[in-house]
Design a protein around this motif. Structure first.
Motif, PDB file in Angstrom:
ATOM      1  N   GLU A 421       0.842  -1.206   0.012  1.00 62.76           N
ATOM      2  CA  GLU A 421       0.005  -0.101   0.033  1.00 62.76           C
ATOM      3  C   GLU A 421       0.715   1.237  -0.161  1.00 62.76           C
ATOM      4  OE1 GLU A 421      -2.860  -0.292   3.001  1.00 62.76           O
ATOM      5  OE2 GLU A 421      -3.939  -1.752   2.105  1.00 62.76           O
ATOM      6  N   THR A 423       1.927   4.242  -1.677  1.00 65.41           N
ATOM      7  CA  THR A 423       1.398   4.719  -2.714  1.00 65.41           C
ATOM      8  C   THR A 423       2.616   5.340  -3.628  1.00 65.41           C
ATOM      9  OG1 THR A 423       1.264   6.761  -1.495  1.00 65.41           O
ATOM     10  CG2 THR A 423      -0.677   5.370  -1.659  1.00 65.41           C
ATOM     11  N   LEU A 426       3.886   2.606  -5.727  1.00 62.11           N
ATOM     12  CA  LEU A 426       3.047   2.296  -6.829  1.00 62.11           C
ATOM     13  C   LEU A 426       3.026   3.195  -7.875  1.00 62.11           C
ATOM     14  CD1 LEU A 426       0.042   1.179  -4.517  1.00 62.11           C
ATOM     15  CD2 LEU A 426       1.083  -0.352  -6.160  1.00 62.11           C
ATOM     16  N   SER A 444      -3.796  -0.157 -13.618  1.00 62.20           N
ATOM     17  CA  SER A 444      -3.959  -1.045 -12.595  1.00 62.20           C
ATOM     18  C   SER A 444      -3.043  -0.145 -11.338  1.00 62.20           C
ATOM     19  CB  SER A 444      -3.776  -2.471 -12.565  1.00 62.20           C
ATOM     20  OG  SER A 444      -2.388  -2.576 -12.738  1.00 62.20           O
ATOM     21  N   ARG A 445      -2.200   0.238 -11.743  1.00 60.72           N
ATOM     22  CA  ARG A 445      -1.225   0.693 -10.521  1.00 60.72           C
ATOM     23  C   ARG A 445      -1.620   2.086  -9.974  1.00 60.72           C
ATOM     24  NH1 ARG A 445       3.630  -2.358  -9.917  1.00 60.72           N
ATOM     25  NH2 ARG A 445       2.957  -4.390  -9.821  1.00 60.72           N
ATOM     26  N   ARG A 447      -4.667   3.228 -10.576  1.00 62.02           N
ATOM     27  CA  ARG A 447      -6.203   3.026 -10.040  1.00 62.02           C
ATOM     28  C   ARG A 447      -6.102   2.558  -8.463  1.00 62.02           C
ATOM     29  NH1 ARG A 447      -9.857   5.504 -13.019  1.00 62.02           N
ATOM     30  NH2 ARG A 447      -9.747   4.637 -15.191  1.00 62.02           N
ATOM     31  N   ARG A 448      -4.970   1.912  -8.250  1.00 59.01           N
ATOM     32  CA  ARG A 448      -4.701   1.309  -6.732  1.00 59.01           C
ATOM     33  C   ARG A 448      -4.312   2.650  -5.906  1.00 59.01           C
ATOM     34  NH1 ARG A 448      -6.615  -0.717  -2.636  1.00 59.01           N
ATOM     35  NH2 ARG A 448      -4.984  -1.782  -1.135  1.00 59.01           N
ATOM     36  N   GLU A 451      -7.246   4.472  -5.108  1.00 56.61           N
ATOM     37  CA  GLU A 451      -8.148   3.849  -4.126  1.00 56.61           C
ATOM     38  C   GLU A 451      -7.827   4.373  -2.687  1.00 56.61           C
ATOM     39  OE1 GLU A 451      -8.301  -0.107  -4.748  1.00 56.61           O
ATOM     40  OE2 GLU A 451      -9.176  -0.165  -6.747  1.00 56.61           O
TER      41      GLU A 451
END
Length: 571
Positions: A421, A423, A426, A444-445, A447-448, A451
């Motif tokens: 997690e 960020t 990521l 995908s990264r 978007r994570r 989130e």
């Protein structure tokens, strides 16, 4: 041990100025404490004194303070009460310090220092224990009995009340305490400081201006006014005040120094350097002035004078020599003198700067193509997760610059197994996926990241730009970039993205507006490529050629710039 105890006993005898009969015959050097009590040096008093001194010598400060407080209670001697107060304050036992200070004021009622210390200690400790009425009473008595020290005591109000957490209450106390002394300029400075503490800058300025009406050109008031203006962001007005006052008192070093610093705050770096150089002419070996001129020369991209002034500051004994070595190393690295740069970095011993020195050494090695050596320098055990993360990000940047993005991404993926997690990791992994044209992984990264942190402006911008650049889901892309722009409206890269998505959607006029603004803020190669293409599409070919020529002169190796120029037929 017996010899040590004898010396301590003799020191106590001298402190008490004992006569033959054991009675004090001399007054303390502190005339404010008035007549001292006749003090007999009893065996018990001597024993407690020795215990207190030995405890202090052994680092048992709390025990020493308690023993001195017991002595103060039993002897009622102001010298012992003062000593007890000082040791308790040093041990940070505020309750004990207040008790000792209360005894001190009781046995030395004419001592301004005792009353001032007690007032300050009355504002220490837990908020619920603070007696504001007692503080105000003590300070009012100090001011009323100032005996020629009124100005100094007025200026000391802020310090005496510093530990009171309720700054609005402090302001009220200061207003009431200074009411009888409003013809004294220091009273208005106390009021200005209290207003400043509650961020009432207009009130603070009004108080300072009143002080200056009472005492024209008073430097402490002028400097406080400048500080308040700068905190409010009024750098131009602060400079105007300093220029006016410096013209009035051209010999004042304090005003000239404040003006030089104000020019830095206003980002007028060339003028600031000239101002610091004038100060340096009068004090050519001042290490702080030498350092300031060096820093400003670096800011002005003039490494030769920067290096000269840094070297002189180092020789003059600047208190932060390792910081100077870091700058000297960077100057050498920027000149391509890797070995010389790494020599400077290797001499840095400061724990706080050592990691930065190692990172810059690694970057220097990488710039010479010595990638494996650079990576090895960053791969040791640090015992500090934050530092290990910094080294990891530096290593991935080195691999990215060496056109080895797949290896860099593998490093980040391994780290994300431990901290999924994070960020920051990521986001960096997404940027590497973009280099590898892995749009699925990039999205995908990012978007994570969103989130975990919905207001991550750079992730919003990166995802929106990546979609726009590929002509994908342009409406969604513009929405993402618009959200980023709302969070960071002055970011030139987000403005660039906003211009680019507008261009992709056929809004050339809207695109031009954002891109021109972005390029005016930052002469970046990719912003130039986008702006040049939009100008070309609008038929403004001469302007487009000028933008490309200017950008290529500054960034001849930028791939997007060169590829766009060839595609449009500009080159």
């Amino acid at each position: 041990m017996k010899t040590q105890l004898a010396r301590l006993a003799r020191s106590l005898c001298l402190a008490f100025a004992l006569g033959a009969g054991g009675v004090a015959t001399a007054a303390s050097g502190d005339a404010a404490e008035g007549s001292l009590p006749a003090q007999e040096l009893t065996p018990r008093t001597l024993y407690h004194f020795l215990l207190a001194e030995i405890a202090g010598a052994r680092g048992q400060i709390g025990l020493s303070a308690q023993l001195y407080l017991d002595l103060a209670r039993s002897t009622r001697d102001p010298r012992i009460a003062r000593r007890a107060t000082e040791i308790a304050m040093y041990s940070r036992n505020l309750v004990m310090a207040r008790g000792a200070a209360e005894i001190w004021t009781e046995v030395a009622p004419d001592s301004e220092e005792a009353r001032r210390v007690l007032a300050g200690l009355s504002g220490a400790g837990r908020a619920e224990d603070i007696n504001l009425e007692a503080i105000q009473f003590q300070l009012a008595r100090v001011l009323a009995q100032s005996n020629g020290r009124l100005a100094q005591n007025l200026l000391g109000l802020g310090h005496a009340l510093a530990r009171v957490p309720d700054k609005q209450a402090v302001r009220g106390i200061v207003a009431r305490l200074t009411e009888p002394y409003l013809e004294v300029p220091e009273a208005h400075i106390a009021r200005a400081q209290a207003a400043q503490a509650v961020e009432d800058r207009m009130g603070a300025l009004a108080a300072v201006d009143r002080a200056l009406e009472l005492r024209t050109g008073w430097e402490p008031a002028v400097l406080l006014k400048v500080q308040i203006l700068q905190q409010a962001g009024a750098h131009t007005e602060a400079l105007r005040v300093l220029e006016s006052e410096s013209a009035r008192a051209p010999a004042s070093r304090s005003l000239r120094l404040a003006k030089a610093r104000a020019l830095v705050s206003a980002q007028r770096f060339a003028e600031a350097r000239a101002a610091f150089k004038q100060l340096l002419d009068a004090s050519p070996q001042d290490p702080e002035l030498l350092y300031a001129v060096g820093l400003l020369s670096m800011q002005l991209e003039e490494p030769a004078p920067a290096e000269l002034h840094f070297a002189r500051a180092l020789a003059a004994g600047h208190p932060q020599p390792d910081l100077i070595r870091l700058h000297l190393g960077q100057i050498a690295a920027d000149r391509g003198e890797g070995e010389n740069a790494r020599k400077w970095f290797s001499e840095i011993e400061s724990e706080g700067l050592r990691p930065e020195a190692e990172i810059r050494s690694a970057q220097s090695l990488a710039s010479e193509g010595r990638i494996d050596e650079a990576r090895a320098l960053l791969q040791g055990e640090t015992g500090d997760p934050d530092l290990a993360r910094r080294y990891l990000l530096t290593e991935t940047q080195i691999l990215r610059d060496a056109e080895r993005p797949a290896e860099a991404l593998a490093l980040l993926d391994a780290a994300l197994l431990e901290t999924p997690e994070d960020t920051g990791l990521l986001y960096e992994a997404a940027m590497l996926a973009e280099r590898l044209d892995r749009m699925d992984l990039l999205e995908s990264r990012l978007r994570r990241v969103l989130e975990l942190q919905p207001d991550h402006a750079h992730a919003l911008n990166a995802l929106g730009y990546s979609l726009a650049d590929r002509g994908l889901r342009l409406e969604e892309a513009e929405e993402l970039i618009a959200r980023a722009h709302a969070l960071l409206p002055e970011d030139p890269f987000i403005l660039d993205s906003l211009g680019w998505v507008r261009f992709r959607r056929g809004d050339q006029a809207g695109a031009l507006e954002h891109l021109e603004r972005a390029y005016g803020m930052r002469k970046d190669a990719e912003i130039a490529a986008h702006l040049g293409e939009v100008l070309w599409s609008l038929g403004r070919r001469d302007e487009a050629r000028r933008i490309f020529a200017e950008a290529l002169a500054a960034h001849p190796e930028n791939r997007l710039l060169t590829d766009t120029g060839r595609r449009l037929g500009i080159q």
